[in-house]
Design a protein around this motif. Structure first.
Motif, PDB file in Angstrom:
ATOM      1  N   VAL A 181      33.751  51.857  34.478  1.00  0.00           N
ATOM      2  CA  VAL A 181      34.859  52.362  35.292  1.00  0.00           C
ATOM      3  C   VAL A 181      36.164  51.714  34.851  1.00  0.00           C
ATOM      4  N   GLY A 182      36.141  50.380  34.633  1.00  0.00           N
ATOM      5  CA  GLY A 182      37.357  49.704  34.209  1.00  0.00           C
ATOM      6  C   GLY A 182      37.131  48.233  33.923  1.00  0.00           C
ATOM      7  N   VAL A 183      38.001  47.679  33.076  1.00  0.00           N
ATOM      8  CA  VAL A 183      37.994  46.248  32.759  1.00  0.00           C
ATOM      9  C   VAL A 183      39.375  45.712  33.132  1.00  0.00           C
ATOM     10  N   PHE A 184      39.410  44.719  33.991  1.00  0.00           N
ATOM     11  CA  PHE A 184      40.654  44.224  34.559  1.00  0.00           C
ATOM     12  C   PHE A 184      40.815  42.734  34.272  1.00  0.00           C
ATOM     13  N   HIS A 185      42.055  42.263  34.284  1.00  0.00           N
ATOM     14  CA  HIS A 185      42.305  40.824  34.261  1.00  0.00           C
ATOM     15  C   HIS A 185      43.270  40.497  35.388  1.00  0.00           C
ATOM     16  N   THR A 186      43.060  39.353  36.019  1.00  0.00           N
ATOM     17  CA  THR A 186      43.833  38.963  37.193  1.00  0.00           C
ATOM     18  C   THR A 186      45.173  38.376  36.790  1.00  0.00           C
ATOM     19  N   GLU A 187      46.220  38.858  37.432  1.00  0.00           N
ATOM     20  CA  GLU A 187      47.567  38.357  37.194  1.00  0.00           C
ATOM     21  C   GLU A 187      48.033  37.470  38.338  1.00  0.00           C
ATOM     22  N   TYR A 188      47.693  37.832  39.575  1.00  0.00           N
ATOM     23  CA  TYR A 188      48.035  37.040  40.756  1.00  0.00           C
ATOM     24  C   TYR A 188      46.794  36.937  41.623  1.00  0.00           C
ATOM     25  N   GLY A 189      46.528  35.750  42.103  1.00  0.00           N
ATOM     26  CA  GLY A 189      45.299  35.462  42.825  1.00  0.00           C
ATOM     27  C   GLY A 189      44.562  34.405  42.026  1.00  0.00           C
ATOM     28  N   ALA A 190      43.239  34.509  41.949  1.00  0.00           N
ATOM     29  CA  ALA A 190      42.451  33.573  41.143  1.00  0.00           C
ATOM     30  C   ALA A 190      42.642  33.942  39.673  1.00  0.00           C
ATOM     31  N   LEU A 191      43.305  33.077  38.916  1.00  0.00           N
ATOM     32  CA  LEU A 191      43.696  33.407  37.545  1.00  0.00           C
ATOM     33  C   LEU A 191      42.564  33.214  36.549  1.00  0.00           C
ATOM     34  N   ASN A 192      42.828  33.710  35.329  1.00  0.00           N
ATOM     35  CA  ASN A 192      41.913  33.572  34.194  1.00  0.00           C
ATOM     36  C   ASN A 192      40.563  34.231  34.460  1.00  0.00           C
ATOM     37  N   ARG A 193      40.624  35.362  35.097  1.00  0.00           N
ATOM     38  CA  ARG A 193      39.413  36.112  35.372  1.00  0.00           C
ATOM     39  C   ARG A 193      39.444  37.460  34.664  1.00  0.00           C
ATOM     40  N   GLY A 194      38.310  37.821  34.110  1.00  0.00           N
ATOM     41  CA  GLY A 194      38.098  39.170  33.609  1.00  0.00           C
ATOM     42  C   GLY A 194      37.075  39.820  34.538  1.00  0.00           C
ATOM     43  N   THR A 195      37.304  41.042  34.926  1.00  0.00           N
ATOM     44  CA  THR A 195      36.394  41.732  35.852  1.00  0.00           C
ATOM     45  C   THR A 195      36.035  43.079  35.266  1.00  0.00           C
ATOM     46  N   VAL A 196      34.747  43.371  35.266  1.00  0.00           N
ATOM     47  CA  VAL A 196      34.248  44.644  34.746  1.00  0.00           C
ATOM     48  C   VAL A 196      33.576  45.381  35.893  1.00  0.00           C
TER      49      VAL A 196
END
Length: 198
Positions: A181-196
């Motif tokens: 569906v999508g691959v995201f990276h966090t900009e604000y909130g808990a940083l340095n996260r990749g989410t699939v």
């Protein structure tokens, strides 16, 4: 009702021993960038899920009149139970500000959803994410089982870890295990996260 399976997978993620870094507001040039996705999580009080979901089904049209809902899921496996996860799409931060102001003034939304449901919410979390440069958002079907996998990455964002992560995700996609569906990276909130989201 949609079901979300949540998990933390370490095999693909580059781990660090540093404490988790968080950013709570936009101050840099990124605040002027285009489309972003708000990950909003509600942790409900035990035994209130059915009441919350019934109210949501009756009133979600009031909320989606203001901005686009990508998807809304309940957590079935992994992590804390009684959790709802939803993704909202915004054109930019000015768009989100306009939407939040309009929602605060929307008496029907406030009276029919916020006021009766707020007492059911124990905790809420919010992260602002962007799609990684090499991924386009695929709209999820209305029903199904989904997996949300979160990876703690080394600082530096997709410029640092993007290529090997892309290869790993594409290897999974090419084997036909599931639909991306999508691959995201966090900009604000808990940083340095990749989410699939699968």
């Amino acid at each position: 009702m949609l079901v979300l399976r949540s998990g933390l997978t370490r095999a693909l993620a580059a781990r660090t021993l540093a404490p988790q870094v968080c950013s709570s507001f936009a101050t840099g040039p990124r605040q002027y960038d285009g489309t972003f996705y708000e990950f909003r999580t509600y942790c409900l009080k035990p035994s209130t899920m059915n009441e919350f979901m019934e109210n949501l089904k009756k009133n979600i049209h009031l909320r989606t009149a203001h901005s686009e809902l990508v998807g809304f899921w309940s957590v079935e496996f992994g992590g804390r139970m009684n959790k709802l996860f939803h993704i909202w799409q915004y054109d930019n931060f000015a768009h989100r500000t306009e939407v939040r102001k309009a929602l605060a003034k929307d008496k029907e939304w406030q009276e029919q959803f916020i006021i009766p449901n707020w007492v059911l919410v124990d905790k809420q979390e919010l992260d602002i994410t962007y799609l990684v440069p090499w991924c386009k958002l695929e709209k999820p079907p209305k029903e199904g089982v989904y997996e949300l996998a979160t990876f703690q990455m080394k600082p530096g964002g997709p410029a640092l870890w993007g290529d090997p992560f892309k290869r790993a995700v594409n290897a999974h996609v090419n084997l036909g295990y599931s639909k991306l569906v999508g691959v995201f990276h966090t900009e604000y909130g808990a940083l340095n996260r990749g989410t699939v989201l699968w």
